[in-house]
Scaffold this active site. Structure first.
Site, short mmCIF file in Angstrom:
data_model
loop_
_atom_site.label_atom_id
_atom_site.label_comp_id
_atom_site.label_asym_id
_atom_site.label_seq_id
_atom_site.Cartn_x
_atom_site.Cartn_y
_atom_site.Cartn_z
N ASN A 69 0.82 -1.21 0.00
CA ASN A 69 0.00 0.00 0.00
C ASN A 69 0.86 1.27 0.00
O ASN A 69 0.49 2.27 -0.60
CB ASN A 69 -1.00 0.00 1.15
CG ASN A 69 -0.36 -0.01 2.51
OD1 ASN A 69 0.64 -0.69 2.75
ND2 ASN A 69 -0.94 0.72 3.44
N HIS A 70 2.02 1.26 0.64
CA HIS A 70 2.88 2.44 0.62
C HIS A 70 3.48 2.66 -0.77
O HIS A 70 3.65 3.81 -1.19
CB HIS A 70 3.99 2.32 1.67
CG HIS A 70 3.48 2.49 3.06
ND1 HIS A 70 3.53 3.68 3.74
CD2 HIS A 70 2.88 1.61 3.89
CE1 HIS A 70 3.00 3.54 4.93
NE2 HIS A 70 2.60 2.28 5.05
#
Length: 121
Positions: free
Chosen positions: A72-73
């Site tokens: 997700n980052h």
């Protein structure tokens, strides 16, 4: 044999050390087949996201058994590059450190297109 590595968050030093340990294990206890599965979250927080990304690109070029998935980052960074949101995941959870590893210094007090945005100096 499967190795899983996740949440590196800009720590090239730890990623490189883990790869050395895996290489040592494979040397002393060979496996007929193996994979290193990188589970994402390579950027943000730590001091050297650029080196992490460069390391993974080279590792996969050397051996396609290095599998690299996006976290997700990582997606947050790509989203930021497409549409710079000052309050998105990237800027709020380590994007400044990631940008610094690429030689970019962000400030939050400038404006793009009439709204507050993170701007590279």
């Amino acid at each position: 044999r499967l190795y899983a590595i996740g949440d590196v968050h800009g720590r090239h030093d730890l990623l490189a050390a883990m790869h050395r340990r895996i290489e040592t294990e494979l040397e002393y206890a060979p496996a007929t087949d193996w994979r290193i599965i990188h589970l994402g979250d390579y950027v943000d927080r730590g001091p050297d996201s650029k080196s992490v990304i460069d390391f993974l690109i080279e590792a996969q070029k050397r051996d396609p058994r290095n599998i690299i998935l996006a976290g997700n980052h990582d997606i947050g960074m790509l989203d930021f590059l497409a549409n710079a949101e000052p309050d998105g995941l990237f800027m709020n959870y380590g994007g400044v450190q990631t940008a610094q590893s690429y030689g970019v210094d962000f400030t939050r007090d400038m404006h793009w297109f009439g709204k507050a945005e993170a701007v590279a100096r």
